[in-house]
Scaffold this active site. Sequence first.
Site, PDB file in Angstrom:
ATOM      1  N   SER A 266     -11.410  -0.544  20.419  1.00 47.97           N
ATOM      2  CA  SER A 266     -10.421   0.038  21.320  1.00 47.97           C
ATOM      3  C   SER A 266      -9.082   0.132  20.612  1.00 47.97           C
ATOM      4  O   SER A 266      -8.746  -0.704  19.771  1.00 47.97           O
ATOM      5  CB  SER A 266     -10.285  -0.841  22.558  1.00 47.97           C
ATOM      6  OG  SER A 266      -9.179  -0.414  23.308  1.00 47.97           O
ATOM      7  N   GLY A 316      -3.734  -4.486  14.699  1.00 48.35           N
ATOM      8  CA  GLY A 316      -3.197  -3.239  14.154  1.00 48.35           C
ATOM      9  C   GLY A 316      -3.187  -2.121  15.186  1.00 48.35           C
ATOM     10  O   GLY A 316      -4.234  -1.802  15.747  1.00 48.35           O
ATOM     11  N   GLY A 318      -1.568   1.784  15.386  1.00 52.28           N
ATOM     12  CA  GLY A 318      -0.741   2.887  14.906  1.00 52.28           C
ATOM     13  C   GLY A 318      -0.592   2.997  13.398  1.00 52.28           C
ATOM     14  O   GLY A 318       0.088   3.894  12.917  1.00 52.28           O
ATOM     15  N   SER A 321      -4.575   5.540   8.660  1.00 47.54           N
ATOM     16  CA  SER A 321      -4.167   6.731   7.906  1.00 47.54           C
ATOM     17  C   SER A 321      -4.326   8.025   8.702  1.00 47.54           C
ATOM     18  O   SER A 321      -3.578   8.971   8.509  1.00 47.54           O
ATOM     19  CB  SER A 321      -4.989   6.810   6.616  1.00 47.54           C
ATOM     20  OG  SER A 321      -6.363   6.842   6.943  1.00 47.54           O
ATOM     21  N   CYS A 323      -4.121   8.118  11.986  1.00 49.21           N
ATOM     22  CA  CYS A 323      -3.648   7.781  13.326  1.00 49.21           C
ATOM     23  C   CYS A 323      -2.311   8.434  13.642  1.00 49.21           C
ATOM     24  O   CYS A 323      -1.388   8.374  12.825  1.00 49.21           O
ATOM     25  CB  CYS A 323      -3.520   6.263  13.378  1.00 49.21           C
ATOM     26  SG  CYS A 323      -2.847   5.679  14.895  1.00 49.21           S
ATOM     27  N   GLY A 411     -10.261  10.864  12.570  1.00 51.19           N
ATOM     28  CA  GLY A 411     -10.026   9.724  13.456  1.00 51.19           C
ATOM     29  C   GLY A 411     -10.945   9.754  14.661  1.00 51.19           C
ATOM     30  O   GLY A 411     -11.413  10.816  15.075  1.00 51.19           O
ATOM     31  N   ARG A 422     -12.752   4.794  23.500  1.00 54.26           N
ATOM     32  CA  ARG A 422     -11.858   3.962  22.693  1.00 54.26           C
ATOM     33  C   ARG A 422     -10.431   3.975  23.254  1.00 54.26           C
ATOM     34  O   ARG A 422      -9.658   3.057  23.051  1.00 54.26           O
ATOM     35  CB  ARG A 422     -11.877   4.491  21.257  1.00 54.26           C
ATOM     36  CG  ARG A 422     -11.112   3.655  20.284  1.00 54.26           C
ATOM     37  CD  ARG A 422     -11.357   4.121  18.860  1.00 54.26           C
ATOM     38  NE  ARG A 422     -10.941   3.070  17.954  1.00 54.26           N
ATOM     39  CZ  ARG A 422      -9.692   2.947  17.507  1.00 54.26           C
ATOM     40  NH1 ARG A 422      -8.784   3.797  17.852  1.00 54.26           N
ATOM     41  NH2 ARG A 422      -9.391   1.950  16.708  1.00 54.26           N
ATOM     42  N   ASN A 465      -2.601 -15.530 -10.151  1.00 52.87           N
ATOM     43  CA  ASN A 465      -1.155 -15.556 -10.445  1.00 52.87           C
ATOM     44  C   ASN A 465      -0.412 -16.474  -9.473  1.00 52.87           C
ATOM     45  O   ASN A 465       0.644 -17.015  -9.794  1.00 52.87           O
ATOM     46  CB  ASN A 465      -0.527 -14.160 -10.328  1.00 52.87           C
ATOM     47  CG  ASN A 465      -1.038 -13.188 -11.383  1.00 52.87           C
ATOM     48  OD1 ASN A 465      -1.213 -12.002 -11.102  1.00 52.87           O
ATOM     49  ND2 ASN A 465      -1.282 -13.691 -12.581  1.00 52.87           N
ATOM     50  N   GLU A 490      12.026   0.615  -8.561  1.00 58.22           N
ATOM     51  CA  GLU A 490      11.867  -0.163  -9.790  1.00 58.22           C
ATOM     52  C   GLU A 490      10.389  -0.537 -10.008  1.00 58.22           C
ATOM     53  O   GLU A 490       9.933  -0.707 -11.129  1.00 58.22           O
ATOM     54  CB  GLU A 490      12.725  -1.426  -9.636  1.00 58.22           C
ATOM     55  CG  GLU A 490      12.693  -2.426 -10.750  1.00 58.22           C
ATOM     56  CD  GLU A 490      13.444  -3.693 -10.316  1.00 58.22           C
ATOM     57  OE1 GLU A 490      14.483  -3.985 -10.910  1.00 58.22           O
ATOM     58  OE2 GLU A 490      12.970  -4.400  -9.396  1.00 58.22           O
ATOM     59  N   GLY A 492       7.560   1.187  -9.501  1.00 60.79           N
ATOM     60  CA  GLY A 492       6.680   2.163 -10.145  1.00 60.79           C
ATOM     61  C   GLY A 492       7.145   2.372 -11.574  1.00 60.79           C
ATOM     62  O   GLY A 492       8.132   1.782 -12.006  1.00 60.79           O
TER      63      GLY A 492
HETATM   64  P1  IMP Z   1      -7.387   3.393   7.756  1.00 60.54           P
HETATM   65  O1  IMP Z   1      -8.145   2.353   7.000  1.00 60.54           O
HETATM   66  O2  IMP Z   1      -5.911   3.365   7.450  1.00 60.54           O
HETATM   67  O3  IMP Z   1      -7.951   4.771   7.589  1.00 60.54           O
HETATM   68  O4  IMP Z   1      -7.483   2.997   9.300  1.00 60.54           O
HETATM   69  C1  IMP Z   1      -8.706   2.845   9.956  1.00 60.54           C
HETATM   70  C2  IMP Z   1      -8.451   2.340  11.369  1.00 60.54           C
HETATM   71  O5  IMP Z   1      -7.707   3.308  12.128  1.00 60.54           O
HETATM   72  C3  IMP Z   1      -9.690   2.123  12.200  1.00 60.54           C
HETATM   73  O6  IMP Z   1     -10.341   0.916  11.922  1.00 60.54           O
HETATM   74  C4  IMP Z   1      -9.145   2.165  13.617  1.00 60.54           C
HETATM   75  O7  IMP Z   1      -8.590   0.942  14.032  1.00 60.54           O
HETATM   76  C5  IMP Z   1      -8.023   3.167  13.510  1.00 60.54           C
HETATM   77  N1  IMP Z   1      -8.404   4.501  14.004  1.00 60.54           N
HETATM   78  C6  IMP Z   1      -9.571   5.162  13.877  1.00 60.54           C
HETATM   79  N2  IMP Z   1      -9.508   6.400  14.422  1.00 60.54           N
HETATM   80  C7  IMP Z   1      -8.268   6.515  14.899  1.00 60.54           C
HETATM   81  C8  IMP Z   1      -7.585   7.571  15.595  1.00 60.54           C
HETATM   82  O8  IMP Z   1      -8.091   8.671  15.816  1.00 60.54           O
HETATM   83  N3  IMP Z   1      -6.306   7.300  15.972  1.00 60.54           N
HETATM   84  C9  IMP Z   1      -5.712   6.100  15.735  1.00 60.54           C
HETATM   85  N4  IMP Z   1      -6.292   5.117  15.058  1.00 60.54           N
HETATM   86  C10 IMP Z   1      -7.569   5.311  14.659  1.00 60.54           C
END
Ligand code: IMP
Length: 505
Positions: A266, A316, A318, A321, A323, A411, A422, A465, A490, A492
């Site tokens: 969710s 987590g 928002g 990638s 999202c 997503g 979800r 390390n 710095e 990179g």
């Molecule tokens: P990533 O590893 O940065 O690509 O994030 C993956 C995570 O994004 C998943 O495990 C979910 O918790 C979340 N996610 C998946 N689909 C969506 C979406 O459509 N909108 C927002 N979050 C999502």
Amino acid sequence: MIILAYYYKEASHTFGEYLLVPGYSSDKCIPDNVSLKTPLVRFKKGEEPAISLNIPMVSAIMQAVSNDTMAIALAKEGGLSFIYGSQSIEKQAEMVAKVKNYKSGFVNSDSNIKPTTTLGEILELKEATGHSTMAVTEDGTDTGKLLGIVTSRDYRITRMPMSMQAKEFMTPFSKLVYADAETTTLSQANDIIWDKKLNMLPLVDRNQCLRYMVFRKDYTDNKENKNELIDSKKRYMVGAGINTRDYAERVPALVEAGADVLCIDSSEGFTEWQRITLNYIHEHFGDRVKVGAGNVVDADGFRFLAEAGADFVKVGIGGGSICITRETKGIGRGQATSIIDVAKARDEYYEETGIYVPICSDGGLVHDYHMTLALAMGADFMMLGRYFSRFDESPTNKVRINGTYYKEYWGEGSNRARNWQRYDLGGQKNKLSFEEGVDSYVPYAGALKDNVDLSLSKIRSTMCNCGALNIKEFQEKAKLTLVSATSIVEGGSHDVILKDAFSHE
Ligand code: IMP
């Protein structure tokens, strides 16, 4: 009376804004000595968790990431996949069962033909699958009565008509070397392959029906991986996503199929729906079924789910990638701050109750060092979507655009996945009111194993390390500093002209 919203004292941060400061490394601190074993589910002080991961990675509960192929590849490396739940209960249970029934090195034949299949059709099939070994079965299925085998050594395209049927040129069953599917072990199968100079050994049951094939080319892959994640019956472990709507039907089906652990999938986990779902599972299955919940981003959310009986809590909102939740709804929190806050809550809960509830950092892990930081900040393990979607083993198409290969990645909240459960808050059923995710491409990156090996070797090296040989020790010893915007520059390569810039000359 003035009523004001609550304001956090500090901005929320993400991984790219932090660095680890090295600590003392003894001569024992070498990557080979580092253990990445980590708890997956809750345990009492002094006891061992019922399930631990051998590497701190799980793959995201997403259509574009976690199917049975991904689950097998990741379990081989010591991690775990959660098979996506945005599909029918039957299909999801079937994927779980495929992982549980998988026997390393024993392959289900994916190219099967009937005795009447023509040479022309065989060539088309070869083109589509890329495989030249085909089983000729009575009904053309992968479990039908085996009548023969066709490989490219059985036909000569220039001399034979395209209409010629497989039964006229296949190597018939009477001339095949085969073995018994019930009793033959992988090492016996490999011995037969070597002794008889075969490329492939078919394994049949007592009715001559095809069960598996063992290939010579897989020999090196088939050697045991010391890290693999297996259950007490030596089967690969696998998880599955569930939702807060159809759990009464989905959970029993997944348990029956052999799922080792479940996770409520969710976008927002601090809800009564999650408590109801957890209650249902505990009432019906007791401690037998392990189930994680989420996602939350603060201590209150963690405590709510821990008290509701979640076996782990996913953190987590928002940051993924794909999202767009933060843009669409204005909710979420920087992932590093969320992890730091929730890890503190987990430790306090442990102090108070003697129960350790592992936390998972989910989403937004782009660079390998982000994973290292997530662990240092207190995550017990990580869930990755984009990372795994780039590999051969992900379920999506590989496409070539302007000479470069990409894989598709979308997503669960995108119109493509339409995973309304979800995002459901008890409103209208079967409907995604607005999108919270995008449909995208990610650069293709090859085999899972090669990438996971590389990422983990970087994590192990950084742990050394910092003078740590396991994840707990790493969390105790880690020293982290926020960095200024200027010092990020710095970090990179800078003030040099990269040779790649001249590569077109
Ligand atoms: P990533 O590893 O940065 O690509 O994030 C993956 C995570 O994004 C998943 O495990 C979910 O918790 C979340 N996610 C998946 N689909 C969506 C979406 O459509 N909108 C927002 N979050 C999502």
